[in-house]
Design a protein around this motif. Structure first.
Motif, PDB file in Angstrom:
ATOM      1  N   TRP A 148       0.837  -1.204   0.000  1.00  0.00           N
ATOM      2  CA  TRP A 148       0.000   0.000   0.000  1.00  0.00           C
ATOM      3  C   TRP A 148       0.866   1.247   0.000  1.00  0.00           C
ATOM      4  CZ3 TRP A 148       0.238   3.526   4.071  1.00  0.00           C
ATOM      5  CH2 TRP A 148       0.893   3.079   5.240  1.00  0.00           C
ATOM      6  N   THR A 153      -5.908   2.153  -1.176  1.00  0.00           N
ATOM      7  CA  THR A 153      -6.099   0.775  -0.778  1.00  0.00           C
ATOM      8  C   THR A 153      -5.322  -0.131  -1.735  1.00  0.00           C
ATOM      9  OG1 THR A 153      -7.804  -0.846  -0.202  1.00  0.00           O
ATOM     10  CG2 THR A 153      -8.147   0.406  -2.223  1.00  0.00           C
ATOM     11  N   LEU A 154      -5.202  -1.421  -1.417  1.00  0.00           N
ATOM     12  CA  LEU A 154      -4.487  -2.347  -2.289  1.00  0.00           C
ATOM     13  C   LEU A 154      -5.205  -2.475  -3.630  1.00  0.00           C
ATOM     14  CD1 LEU A 154      -3.115  -3.109   0.402  1.00  0.00           C
ATOM     15  CD2 LEU A 154      -3.139  -5.485  -0.368  1.00  0.00           C
ATOM     16  N   TYR A 173      -9.408  -4.909  -7.197  1.00  0.00           N
ATOM     17  CA  TYR A 173      -9.344  -4.736  -5.751  1.00  0.00           C
ATOM     18  C   TYR A 173      -9.443  -6.058  -5.002  1.00  0.00           C
ATOM     19  CZ  TYR A 173     -10.220   0.142  -6.936  1.00  0.00           C
ATOM     20  OH  TYR A 173     -10.127   1.405  -7.462  1.00  0.00           O
ATOM     21  N   ASP A 176     -10.876  -6.459   1.983  1.00  0.00           N
ATOM     22  CA  ASP A 176     -10.140  -5.827   3.076  1.00  0.00           C
ATOM     23  C   ASP A 176      -9.580  -6.845   4.069  1.00  0.00           C
ATOM     24  OD1 ASP A 176     -10.040  -3.077   2.543  1.00  0.00           O
ATOM     25  OD2 ASP A 176     -12.068  -2.746   3.308  1.00  0.00           O
ATOM     26  N   ALA A 179      -6.397  -8.200   2.648  1.00  0.00           N
ATOM     27  CA  ALA A 179      -5.339  -7.195   2.741  1.00  0.00           C
ATOM     28  C   ALA A 179      -4.778  -7.122   4.155  1.00  0.00           C
ATOM     29  CB  ALA A 179      -5.869  -5.837   2.306  1.00  0.00           C
ATOM     30  N   GLN A 183      -0.873  -7.929   5.274  1.00  0.00           N
ATOM     31  CA  GLN A 183      -0.066  -6.866   5.858  1.00  0.00           C
ATOM     32  C   GLN A 183       0.508  -7.234   7.218  1.00  0.00           C
ATOM     33  OE1 GLN A 183      -2.644  -3.422   5.642  1.00  0.00           O
ATOM     34  NE2 GLN A 183      -2.764  -3.592   3.413  1.00  0.00           N
ATOM     35  N   TYR A 188       5.617  -7.219   4.201  1.00  0.00           N
ATOM     36  CA  TYR A 188       4.635  -6.142   4.347  1.00  0.00           C
ATOM     37  C   TYR A 188       4.561  -5.607   5.778  1.00  0.00           C
ATOM     38  CZ  TYR A 188       3.150  -8.514   0.074  1.00  0.00           C
ATOM     39  OH  TYR A 188       3.129  -9.123  -1.161  1.00  0.00           O
TER      40      TYR A 188
END
Length: 234
Positions: A148, A153-154, A173, A176, A179, A183, A188
């Motif tokens: 990111w 957003t990713l 996309y 969430d 993601a 992360q 990440y």
């Protein structure tokens, strides 16, 4: 990141909390056969002439991702053979090839890029690639899950062209929760979890939830697989 950038991010994060994409995301979860995938701009980091290849990773580390894209004609849903599919996205640290001088935490990178008329700062091409769809409209890319950067957003950028004519430019996309899971893992995790998520992303807001842009993600023995069918009007 400088003190000034930290302060600016806090202001931006507070402002983005006023955005609530949840209703738009629910509406965009499905797309009718006659509809086309939402068009979005190429963003500031597009570079023409991506190399034709399946594996775009080069030396970039991150969670392995097999990206499967199928392209069909809206209405009939017939496969679109012979279309050029280009993808590009940032690495695990939020940096794009061609624009490595613009840090992922710099706020906002768009200002600097605009002043330079979007000229790349280097000739790197990692995490960029192009392929031509087969008879079933398919292409597959071997890449990594993007990281990111401020204030997004990713996402993965994709462009569909046929006969030299651009049919679609959009962003793909991730959920969430996926993601957030990614992360928390290296490499990440070093940057921490993003304050910028789907529910407050400004580009998703402008695209009214971006129908037809949502990846279906699953686990594989080697990493992850993300698939999508793009509906375009030839």
């Amino acid at each position: 990141m400088t003190v000034r950038d930290r302060a600016r991010r806090r202001v931006l994060t507070t402002a983005l909390r006023l955005i609530d994409n949840r209703a738009a995301l629910r509406r965009a979860a499905t797309i009718e056969p006659h509809e086309t995938t939402a068009n979005q701009g190429p963003g500031p980091y597009y570079v023409p002439g991506s190399p034709h290849r399946r594996d775009v990773r080069e030396d970039r580390e991150g969670e392995p991702l097999e990206l499967v894209i199928r392209t069909v004609a809206a209405g009939t849903l017939t496969p679109l053979a012979g279309a050029l599919i280009e993808i590009w996205h940032c690495d695990a640290d939020g940096v794009y090839s061609g624009y490595q001088r613009y840090g992922a935490d710099k706020f906002p990178a768009l200002v600097s890029l605009t002043l330079r008329r979007f000229r790349p700062s280097d000739d790197a091409m990692f995490l960029r690639g192009a392929q031509v769809t087969d008879d079933d409209g398919h292409v597959e890319f071997r890449t990594i899950v993007p990281g990111w950067y401020t204030p997004r957003t990713l996402h993965i950028h994709v462009r569909v062209s046929l006969g030299g004519r651009v049919l679609l430019t959009t962003e793909l996309y991730f959920p969430d929760d996926f993601a957030e899971l990614i992360q928390g893992r290296p490499p990440y995790a070093g940057r921490g979890r993003s304050p910028f998520v789907n529910t407050n992303d400004i580009e998703i807001r402008l695209a009214q939830g971006s129908p037809g842009s949502w990846l279906t993600v699953s686990s594989t023995p080697d990493g992850h697989r993300a698939g999508i069918t793009l509906q375009v009007r030839p």
